[in-house]
Write a protein that holds these residues in place. Structure first.
Motif, PDB file in Angstrom:
ATOM      1  N   GLU A   1      13.226 -15.716  69.225  1.00  0.00           N
ATOM      2  CA  GLU A   1      12.929 -17.060  69.219  1.00  0.00           C
ATOM      3  C   GLU A   1      11.326 -16.460  68.664  1.00  0.00           C
ATOM      4  OE1 GLU A   1      12.495 -17.560  73.626  1.00  0.00           O
ATOM      5  OE2 GLU A   1      14.048 -19.055  73.452  1.00  0.00           O
ATOM      6  N   LEU A   2      10.548 -17.990  67.986  1.00  0.00           N
ATOM      7  CA  LEU A   2       9.810 -17.234  67.538  1.00  0.00           C
ATOM      8  C   LEU A   2       8.353 -17.668  68.295  1.00  0.00           C
ATOM      9  CD1 LEU A   2       9.679 -20.933  65.272  1.00  0.00           C
ATOM     10  CD2 LEU A   2       9.380 -18.260  64.544  1.00  0.00           C
ATOM     11  N   PRO A   3       8.022 -16.470  68.304  1.00  0.00           N
ATOM     12  CA  PRO A   3       6.240 -16.097  68.638  1.00  0.00           C
ATOM     13  C   PRO A   3       5.299 -17.301  69.251  1.00  0.00           C
ATOM     14  CG  PRO A   3       5.981 -15.390  67.343  1.00  0.00           C
ATOM     15  CD  PRO A   3       7.367 -15.547  66.673  1.00  0.00           C
ATOM     16  N   ASP A   4       5.308 -17.416  70.418  1.00  0.00           N
ATOM     17  CA  ASP A   4       4.051 -18.219  71.101  1.00  0.00           C
ATOM     18  C   ASP A   4       3.384 -18.081  70.304  1.00  0.00           C
ATOM     19  OD1 ASP A   4       2.526 -19.668  72.796  1.00  0.00           O
ATOM     20  OD2 ASP A   4       2.826 -18.917  74.404  1.00  0.00           O
ATOM     21  N   LEU A   5       2.363 -18.720  70.320  1.00  0.00           N
ATOM     22  CA  LEU A   5       1.051 -18.539  68.976  1.00  0.00           C
ATOM     23  C   LEU A   5      -0.133 -19.359  69.614  1.00  0.00           C
ATOM     24  CD1 LEU A   5       1.745 -19.611  65.620  1.00  0.00           C
ATOM     25  CD2 LEU A   5       1.763 -17.364  67.210  1.00  0.00           C
TER      26      LEU A   5
ATOM     27  N   TYR B   1      11.609 -23.203  57.800  1.00  0.00           N
ATOM     28  CA  TYR B   1      10.459 -22.139  57.463  1.00  0.00           C
ATOM     29  C   TYR B   1      10.445 -21.334  56.758  1.00  0.00           C
ATOM     30  CZ  TYR B   1      13.585 -22.955  62.185  1.00  0.00           C
ATOM     31  OH  TYR B   1      14.053 -23.222  63.514  1.00  0.00           O
ATOM     32  N   GLU B   2      11.369 -22.276  55.229  1.00  0.00           N
ATOM     33  CA  GLU B   2      10.519 -21.863  54.191  1.00  0.00           C
ATOM     34  C   GLU B   2       9.108 -22.168  53.644  1.00  0.00           C
ATOM     35  OE1 GLU B   2      12.427 -20.085  51.285  1.00  0.00           O
ATOM     36  OE2 GLU B   2      13.773 -20.844  51.375  1.00  0.00           O
ATOM     37  N   ARG B   3       8.202 -22.387  54.239  1.00  0.00           N
ATOM     38  CA  ARG B   3       7.112 -23.019  54.207  1.00  0.00           C
ATOM     39  C   ARG B   3       6.227 -22.275  55.209  1.00  0.00           C
ATOM     40  NH1 ARG B   3       6.279 -29.748  54.301  1.00  0.00           N
ATOM     41  NH2 ARG B   3       4.499 -28.791  53.742  1.00  0.00           N
ATOM     42  N   ALA B   4       6.906 -21.653  56.243  1.00  0.00           N
ATOM     43  CA  ALA B   4       6.121 -20.946  57.451  1.00  0.00           C
ATOM     44  C   ALA B   4       6.380 -19.743  56.897  1.00  0.00           C
ATOM     45  CB  ALA B   4       6.719 -20.995  58.438  1.00  0.00           C
ATOM     46  N   ILE B   5       7.391 -19.094  56.034  1.00  0.00           N
ATOM     47  CA  ILE B   5       6.808 -18.255  56.166  1.00  0.00           C
ATOM     48  C   ILE B   5       5.577 -17.969  54.964  1.00  0.00           C
ATOM     49  CG2 ILE B   5       8.065 -16.300  54.017  1.00  0.00           C
ATOM     50  CD1 ILE B   5      11.363 -17.057  55.814  1.00  0.00           C
ATOM     51  N   LYS B   6       5.738 -19.140  53.651  1.00  0.00           N
ATOM     52  CA  LYS B   6       4.290 -18.837  52.598  1.00  0.00           C
ATOM     53  C   LYS B   6       3.271 -18.660  53.648  1.00  0.00           C
ATOM     54  CE  LYS B   6       6.725 -21.112  49.052  1.00  0.00           C
ATOM     55  NZ  LYS B   6       7.508 -22.068  48.721  1.00  0.00           N
TER      56      LYS B   6
ATOM     57  N   ILE C   1      15.275 -14.890  59.810  1.00  0.00           N
ATOM     58  CA  ILE C   1      16.182 -14.980  60.329  1.00  0.00           C
ATOM     59  C   ILE C   1      16.802 -16.043  60.611  1.00  0.00           C
ATOM     60  CG2 ILE C   1      17.417 -14.480  62.962  1.00  0.00           C
ATOM     61  CD1 ILE C   1      15.368 -11.926  63.297  1.00  0.00           C
ATOM     62  N   GLU C   2      15.948 -17.187  60.312  1.00  0.00           N
ATOM     63  CA  GLU C   2      16.643 -18.616  61.240  1.00  0.00           C
ATOM     64  C   GLU C   2      16.943 -19.080  59.084  1.00  0.00           C
ATOM     65  OE1 GLU C   2      16.817 -20.152  63.460  1.00  0.00           O
ATOM     66  OE2 GLU C   2      15.631 -19.297  64.598  1.00  0.00           O
TER      67      GLU C   2
ATOM     68  N   SER D   1      18.265 -16.818  57.226  1.00  0.00           N
ATOM     69  CA  SER D   1      19.902 -16.099  57.554  1.00  0.00           C
ATOM     70  C   SER D   1      19.797 -14.812  56.391  1.00  0.00           C
ATOM     71  CB  SER D   1      21.693 -17.404  57.019  1.00  0.00           C
ATOM     72  OG  SER D   1      21.758 -17.508  57.544  1.00  0.00           O
ATOM     73  N   LYS D   2      18.226 -13.997  55.688  1.00  0.00           N
ATOM     74  CA  LYS D   2      17.220 -13.144  55.092  1.00  0.00           C
ATOM     75  C   LYS D   2      17.709 -12.194  55.449  1.00  0.00           C
ATOM     76  CE  LYS D   2      16.077 -17.121  51.675  1.00  0.00           C
ATOM     77  NZ  LYS D   2      14.422 -17.162  51.129  1.00  0.00           N
ATOM     78  N   PHE D   3      18.882 -11.982  56.471  1.00  0.00           N
ATOM     79  CA  PHE D   3      19.027 -10.603  56.961  1.00  0.00           C
ATOM     80  C   PHE D   3      18.520  -9.292  55.976  1.00  0.00           C
ATOM     81  CE2 PHE D   3      22.332 -13.578  58.922  1.00  0.00           C
ATOM     82  CZ  PHE D   3      21.381 -13.835  60.005  1.00  0.00           C
ATOM     83  N   ASP D   4      18.838  -9.231  54.813  1.00  0.00           N
ATOM     84  CA  ASP D   4      18.188  -7.957  54.305  1.00  0.00           C
ATOM     85  C   ASP D   4      17.051  -7.987  53.647  1.00  0.00           C
ATOM     86  OD1 ASP D   4      21.614  -6.489  54.246  1.00  0.00           O
ATOM     87  OD2 ASP D   4      21.549  -8.507  52.571  1.00  0.00           O
ATOM     88  N   GLU D   5      16.313  -9.066  53.817  1.00  0.00           N
ATOM     89  CA  GLU D   5      14.764  -9.256  53.014  1.00  0.00           C
ATOM     90  C   GLU D   5      14.455  -9.201  54.612  1.00  0.00           C
ATOM     91  OE1 GLU D   5      14.168 -12.934  51.484  1.00  0.00           O
ATOM     92  OE2 GLU D   5      11.745 -12.445  51.472  1.00  0.00           O
ATOM     93  N   ALA D   6      14.854  -9.206  55.332  1.00  0.00           N
ATOM     94  CA  ALA D   6      13.943  -9.122  56.920  1.00  0.00           C
ATOM     95  C   ALA D   6      14.692  -7.185  57.418  1.00  0.00           C
ATOM     96  CB  ALA D   6      14.517 -10.166  58.099  1.00  0.00           C
ATOM     97  N   ILE D   7      14.827  -7.051  57.070  1.00  0.00           N
ATOM     98  CA  ILE D   7      15.340  -5.180  57.383  1.00  0.00           C
ATOM     99  C   ILE D   7      14.519  -5.245  56.681  1.00  0.00           C
ATOM    100  CG2 ILE D   7      16.763  -3.748  57.203  1.00  0.00           C
ATOM    101  CD1 ILE D   7      19.255  -4.954  57.813  1.00  0.00           C
ATOM    102  N   ARG D   8      14.034  -5.364  55.247  1.00  0.00           N
ATOM    103  CA  ARG D   8      13.064  -4.580  54.050  1.00  0.00           C
ATOM    104  C   ARG D   8      11.541  -4.593  54.649  1.00  0.00           C
ATOM    105  NH1 ARG D   8      16.944  -6.471  50.298  1.00  0.00           N
ATOM    106  NH2 ARG D   8      15.162  -8.013  49.929  1.00  0.00           N
ATOM    107  N   LEU D   9      11.387  -6.316  54.776  1.00  0.00           N
ATOM    108  CA  LEU D   9      10.014  -6.203  55.666  1.00  0.00           C
ATOM    109  C   LEU D   9       9.940  -5.234  56.900  1.00  0.00           C
ATOM    110  CD1 LEU D   9       7.580  -8.203  55.520  1.00  0.00           C
ATOM    111  CD2 LEU D   9       8.966  -9.492  57.546  1.00  0.00           C
TER     112      LEU D   9
END
Lengths: 56, 167
Positions: A23-27, B28-33, B57-58, B60-68
């Protein structure tokens, strides 16, 4: 003639339930109203407006 | 506080509001930015980091998440569940198990994940034991699915006796 049908083992259904718990954390603490630790206004008034504060 | 620090602080607050909005809307893409903008200004902002990991994760970029997760020593020991989940979805089940076992104590969601990892590792006895424990101690909306998973585990237990394995 088609070959006779044979039963094969079915791959059982298996759910990924753990995904539901990612889940996304609570901000709240970072959002307005959650800033309890704010200390005095300081010079913040001075730079207000620079970032379009308050505009939406 | 210097003028720049004050300005950054304001910017970060604005970005967090934006982050919250994107997250709630499933963008999620925009949230990452936006999370990146926060982390560029303040690399210790753990919530932004956490947000970014979950967004990956949402998506499905699991390898990228692991790298991070592996590339941030400052947050080592955090987000263990998320990291283990990424390994699980990347089919690195041994790594997933090692990661989840770093937790001193398993909460419900970690047990759920560990049971799934056991299943993928074909450790069916362990998986069954864990599912029985979880089912006994939970009362949520996923009871049916959990019983289905236990059923899947049991199928394999029966197969092992007859050596007639399902691939």
């Amino acid at each position: 003639l088609p070959p006779a049908m044979e039963p094969i083992p079915a791959k059982p259904l298996f759910y990924d339930l753990a995904l539901n718990f990612v889940e996304l954390p609570d901000l709240t603490e970072k959002l307005e109203g959650g800033q309890k630790k704010e200390k005095g206004a300081g010079i913040s008034g001075f730079v207000k407006g620079l970032w379009g504060w308050g505009k939406k | 506080m210097s003028e720049k620090a004050e300005r950054d602080k304001k910017a970060i607050a604005t970005f967090y509001a934006e982050l919250n909005r994107f997250g709630q809307n499933g963008e999620y893409e925009r949230a990452i930015k936006t999370a990146n903008k926060i982390l560029n200004l303040a690399q210790h902002e753990f919530l932004a980091f956490h947000y970014k990991v979950v967004c990956l994760i949402e998506l499905s970029k699991f390898d990228e998440a692991i790298r991070l997760l592996n590339g941030n020593a400052q947050f080592d020991g955090e987000l263990i569940f998320e990291k283990a989940y990424c390994f699980y979805r990347a089919n690195k089940h041994e790594d997933a198990l090692k990661t989840i076992d770093q937790l001193p104590e398993l909460d419900l969601r970690s047990k759920e994940l560990k049971a799934q990892i056991f299943y993928r590792l074909e450790k069916y006895d362990e998986a069954a034991a864990l599912y029985r424990e979880i089912i006994k101690n939970t009362d949520d909306d996923y009871e049916d699915e959990r019983h289905t998973n236990l059923g899947a585990v049991m199928v394999h237990l029966d197969d092992e006796d007859t050596k007639d394995r399902i691939e």
